[in-house]
Write a protein that holds these residues in place. Sequence first.
Motif, PDB file in Angstrom:
ATOM      1  N   VAL A 117      -0.557  -1.614   7.345  1.00  0.00           N
ATOM      2  CA  VAL A 117      -0.538  -2.560   6.236  1.00  0.00           C
ATOM      3  C   VAL A 117      -1.690  -2.233   5.300  1.00  0.00           C
ATOM      4  CG1 VAL A 117      -1.841  -4.239   7.610  1.00  0.00           C
ATOM      5  CG2 VAL A 117      -0.693  -4.994   5.541  1.00  0.00           C
ATOM      6  N   VAL A 118      -1.412  -2.204   4.015  1.00  0.00           N
ATOM      7  CA  VAL A 118      -2.421  -1.946   2.996  1.00  0.00           C
ATOM      8  C   VAL A 118      -2.381  -3.076   1.993  1.00  0.00           C
ATOM      9  CG1 VAL A 118      -3.195  -0.391   1.180  1.00  0.00           C
ATOM     10  CG2 VAL A 118      -2.236   0.542   3.272  1.00  0.00           C
ATOM     11  N   VAL A 119      -3.523  -3.705   1.752  1.00  0.00           N
ATOM     12  CA  VAL A 119      -3.615  -4.800   0.796  1.00  0.00           C
ATOM     13  C   VAL A 119      -4.291  -4.282  -0.459  1.00  0.00           C
ATOM     14  CG1 VAL A 119      -4.458  -7.124   0.366  1.00  0.00           C
ATOM     15  CG2 VAL A 119      -3.800  -6.446   2.678  1.00  0.00           C
ATOM     16  N   ARG A 120      -3.586  -4.323  -1.565  1.00  0.00           N
ATOM     17  CA  ARG A 120      -4.166  -3.903  -2.827  1.00  0.00           C
ATOM     18  C   ARG A 120      -4.756  -5.097  -3.550  1.00  0.00           C
ATOM     19  NH1 ARG A 120      -1.266  -0.994  -7.988  1.00  0.00           N
ATOM     20  NH2 ARG A 120      -2.958  -1.336  -9.431  1.00  0.00           N
ATOM     21  N   GLY A 121      -5.918  -4.968  -4.058  1.00  0.00           N
ATOM     22  CA  GLY A 121      -6.606  -6.023  -4.784  1.00  0.00           C
ATOM     23  C   GLY A 121      -7.884  -5.448  -5.349  1.00  0.00           C
ATOM     24  N   PRO A 122      -8.698  -6.238  -6.023  1.00  0.00           N
ATOM     25  CA  PRO A 122      -8.496  -7.664  -6.269  1.00  0.00           C
ATOM     26  C   PRO A 122      -7.679  -7.927  -7.538  1.00  0.00           C
ATOM     27  CG  PRO A 122     -10.648  -6.996  -7.026  1.00  0.00           C
ATOM     28  CD  PRO A 122     -10.016  -5.755  -6.446  1.00  0.00           C
ATOM     29  N   ASP A 177      -4.668  -8.441  -7.886  1.00  0.00           N
ATOM     30  CA  ASP A 177      -3.254  -8.157  -7.653  1.00  0.00           C
ATOM     31  C   ASP A 177      -3.079  -7.985  -6.152  1.00  0.00           C
ATOM     32  OD1 ASP A 177      -0.662  -7.238  -7.533  1.00  0.00           O
ATOM     33  OD2 ASP A 177      -1.105  -5.264  -8.352  1.00  0.00           O
ATOM     34  N   VAL A 178      -2.758  -9.066  -5.460  1.00  0.00           N
ATOM     35  CA  VAL A 178      -2.673  -8.999  -4.006  1.00  0.00           C
ATOM     36  C   VAL A 178      -1.270  -8.547  -3.626  1.00  0.00           C
ATOM     37  CG1 VAL A 178      -3.071 -10.190  -1.834  1.00  0.00           C
ATOM     38  CG2 VAL A 178      -4.342 -10.877  -3.865  1.00  0.00           C
ATOM     39  N   ARG A 179      -1.143  -7.261  -3.360  1.00  0.00           N
ATOM     40  CA  ARG A 179       0.128  -6.676  -2.977  1.00  0.00           C
ATOM     41  C   ARG A 179      -0.006  -6.176  -1.545  1.00  0.00           C
ATOM     42  NH1 ARG A 179       1.883  -1.704  -6.405  1.00  0.00           N
ATOM     43  NH2 ARG A 179       1.435  -3.219  -8.038  1.00  0.00           N
ATOM     44  N   VAL A 180       0.756  -6.746  -0.641  1.00  0.00           N
ATOM     45  CA  VAL A 180       0.705  -6.357   0.761  1.00  0.00           C
ATOM     46  C   VAL A 180       1.829  -5.347   1.007  1.00  0.00           C
ATOM     47  CG1 VAL A 180       0.678  -7.186   3.133  1.00  0.00           C
ATOM     48  CG2 VAL A 180      -0.126  -8.675   1.293  1.00  0.00           C
ATOM     49  N   SER A 181       1.456  -4.140   1.377  1.00  0.00           N
ATOM     50  CA  SER A 181       2.441  -3.078   1.585  1.00  0.00           C
ATOM     51  C   SER A 181       2.444  -2.653   3.043  1.00  0.00           C
ATOM     52  CB  SER A 181       2.108  -1.868   0.708  1.00  0.00           C
ATOM     53  OG  SER A 181       2.124  -2.211  -0.664  1.00  0.00           O
ATOM     54  N   TRP A 182       3.631  -2.433   3.597  1.00  0.00           N
ATOM     55  CA  TRP A 182       3.709  -1.953   4.969  1.00  0.00           C
ATOM     56  C   TRP A 182       4.449  -0.623   5.007  1.00  0.00           C
ATOM     57  CZ3 TRP A 182       6.956  -5.959   3.394  1.00  0.00           C
ATOM     58  CH2 TRP A 182       8.335  -5.725   3.504  1.00  0.00           C
ATOM     59  N   ASN A 183       4.126   0.163   6.016  1.00  0.00           N
ATOM     60  CA  ASN A 183       4.759   1.445   6.259  1.00  0.00           C
ATOM     61  C   ASN A 183       5.018   1.524   7.755  1.00  0.00           C
ATOM     62  OD1 ASN A 183       5.693   4.077   6.096  1.00  0.00           O
ATOM     63  ND2 ASN A 183       3.639   4.954   6.202  1.00  0.00           N
ATOM     64  N   TYR A 184       6.273   1.515   8.166  1.00  0.00           N
ATOM     65  CA  TYR A 184       6.636   1.418   9.586  1.00  0.00           C
ATOM     66  C   TYR A 184       7.231   2.731  10.055  1.00  0.00           C
ATOM     67  CZ  TYR A 184       9.010  -0.295  13.801  1.00  0.00           C
ATOM     68  OH  TYR A 184       9.443  -0.480  15.084  1.00  0.00           O
ATOM     69  N   THR A 185       6.802   3.193  11.221  1.00  0.00           N
ATOM     70  CA  THR A 185       7.361   4.412  11.800  1.00  0.00           C
ATOM     71  C   THR A 185       7.828   4.131  13.217  1.00  0.00           C
ATOM     72  OG1 THR A 185       5.189   5.114  12.614  1.00  0.00           O
ATOM     73  CG2 THR A 185       5.847   5.885  10.433  1.00  0.00           C
ATOM     74  N   SER A 186       8.985   4.659  13.554  1.00  0.00           N
ATOM     75  CA  SER A 186       9.551   4.453  14.880  1.00  0.00           C
ATOM     76  C   SER A 186      10.681   5.437  15.091  1.00  0.00           C
ATOM     77  CB  SER A 186      10.081   3.014  15.022  1.00  0.00           C
ATOM     78  OG  SER A 186      10.810   2.865  16.225  1.00  0.00           O
ATOM     79  N   GLN A 187      10.938   5.774  16.348  1.00  0.00           N
ATOM     80  CA  GLN A 187      12.075   6.634  16.652  1.00  0.00           C
ATOM     81  C   GLN A 187      13.390   5.880  16.557  1.00  0.00           C
ATOM     82  OE1 GLN A 187      11.372   8.442  20.475  1.00  0.00           O
ATOM     83  NE2 GLN A 187      10.058  10.040  19.618  1.00  0.00           N
ATOM     84  N   ALA A 188      13.324   4.568  16.670  1.00  0.00           N
ATOM     85  CA  ALA A 188      14.545   3.766  16.569  1.00  0.00           C
ATOM     86  C   ALA A 188      15.061   3.785  15.137  1.00  0.00           C
ATOM     87  CB  ALA A 188      14.268   2.340  17.004  1.00  0.00           C
ATOM     88  N   LEU A 211      -2.863   3.407  -2.249  1.00  0.00           N
ATOM     89  CA  LEU A 211      -3.200   1.993  -2.346  1.00  0.00           C
ATOM     90  C   LEU A 211      -4.570   1.675  -1.762  1.00  0.00           C
ATOM     91  CD1 LEU A 211       0.209   0.224  -1.617  1.00  0.00           C
ATOM     92  CD2 LEU A 211      -0.834   0.794  -3.798  1.00  0.00           C
ATOM     93  N   ARG A 212      -4.968   2.370  -0.700  1.00  0.00           N
ATOM     94  CA  ARG A 212      -6.296   2.137  -0.154  1.00  0.00           C
ATOM     95  C   ARG A 212      -7.377   2.587  -1.135  1.00  0.00           C
ATOM     96  NH1 ARG A 212      -6.710   0.699   5.180  1.00  0.00           N
ATOM     97  NH2 ARG A 212      -4.815   0.893   6.415  1.00  0.00           N
ATOM     98  N   LEU A 213      -7.167   3.722  -1.776  1.00  0.00           N
ATOM     99  CA  LEU A 213      -8.142   4.210  -2.735  1.00  0.00           C
ATOM    100  C   LEU A 213      -8.129   3.348  -3.998  1.00  0.00           C
ATOM    101  CD1 LEU A 213     -10.154   6.482  -2.468  1.00  0.00           C
ATOM    102  CD2 LEU A 213      -8.611   7.962  -3.738  1.00  0.00           C
ATOM    103  N   MET A 214      -6.972   2.803  -4.370  1.00  0.00           N
ATOM    104  CA  MET A 214      -6.909   1.878  -5.494  1.00  0.00           C
ATOM    105  C   MET A 214      -7.743   0.640  -5.208  1.00  0.00           C
ATOM    106  SD  MET A 214      -4.991   3.134  -7.995  1.00  0.00           S
ATOM    107  CE  MET A 214      -4.191   1.845  -8.960  1.00  0.00           C
ATOM    108  N   ARG A 215      -7.687   0.168  -3.972  1.00  0.00           N
ATOM    109  CA  ARG A 215      -8.461  -1.011  -3.619  1.00  0.00           C
ATOM    110  C   ARG A 215      -9.959  -0.700  -3.639  1.00  0.00           C
ATOM    111  NH1 ARG A 215      -8.155  -4.104   2.101  1.00  0.00           N
ATOM    112  NH2 ARG A 215      -8.851  -2.049   2.745  1.00  0.00           N
ATOM    113  N   ALA A 216     -10.339   0.471  -3.104  1.00  0.00           N
ATOM    114  CA  ALA A 216     -11.744   0.853  -3.094  1.00  0.00           C
ATOM    115  C   ALA A 216     -12.310   0.946  -4.510  1.00  0.00           C
ATOM    116  CB  ALA A 216     -11.915   2.191  -2.364  1.00  0.00           C
TER     117      ALA A 216
END
Length: 273
Positions: A47-52, A54-65, A170-175
Amino acid sequence: MQPTLLSSMVYRAARCAVAVAVLASAALGLAPLPAADAAPANATVTVVVRGPGDVRVSWNYTSQAKQRDRVVSIERKVGDAAFTALMTRTAAPLRGNYVDRDVPARVATYRIAVADPTGTSTSPAVATDTYTPLPENVRPCPAGWEEEALLYVNQLRQQLHGRPPLVADLRLMRATNERAGKHAAAGRGTHAGYRQDARRHGFTAPVGENIGAGGDPTSSVDGWMDSPGHRATLMAGISVAGVGCAISDVGCCPGTAYWVFMTYRDPLVLWPS
């Protein structure tokens, strides 16, 4: 106002550290999921939260299913309060975004849990990230300014050197947004501490930073392009960038926009803008 510019560039490979925890939903107090839902043991979610601003919560899910009916649950807690549910989505995509329009006034933690209908574990994959508000007497730049600046840089990279476009992480945008907020609160920009700030967001070796004060997206980038050192940061053979902007309501020049542009190369994770 012509931008005041500084530049620092250190060329090293960077790695994006992703902290992922797989915990039982009962222990986390998540909203109950159907008993049949489970996540494979090797499933992960970031999960990556972009701000301040603009609080945009982004998820990236990985799975074999390869299930399409996975369940995504998002929760938030502010300060020492308990987690409260914000969203539960079924048939959720592997990557997605949630915009929290109730912008927290204090540091907030967002938690995302993803469960698949099949697997070997009864626990969803869980990850958390935090949001830090802007300092007092500082406000966000107009919506879209950061994206406009990055788009302009990418146009110049293509036109002048045939370089591929930079991807917004998004992490670097937040930083960069947090650093721009610090500069706006202080009424001046500085490179001091930029490596430490980047490291807090998972980047061990950012390749460079441009900072500036004053100007809109186009004039700020043009000011950097007029300086050989800053131009090199923007035109280098890197692939990922973050752009931050915040407006100061204190100091000698209220209304001044403070800019931060950070880049690194060879990322392990690319986030959509």
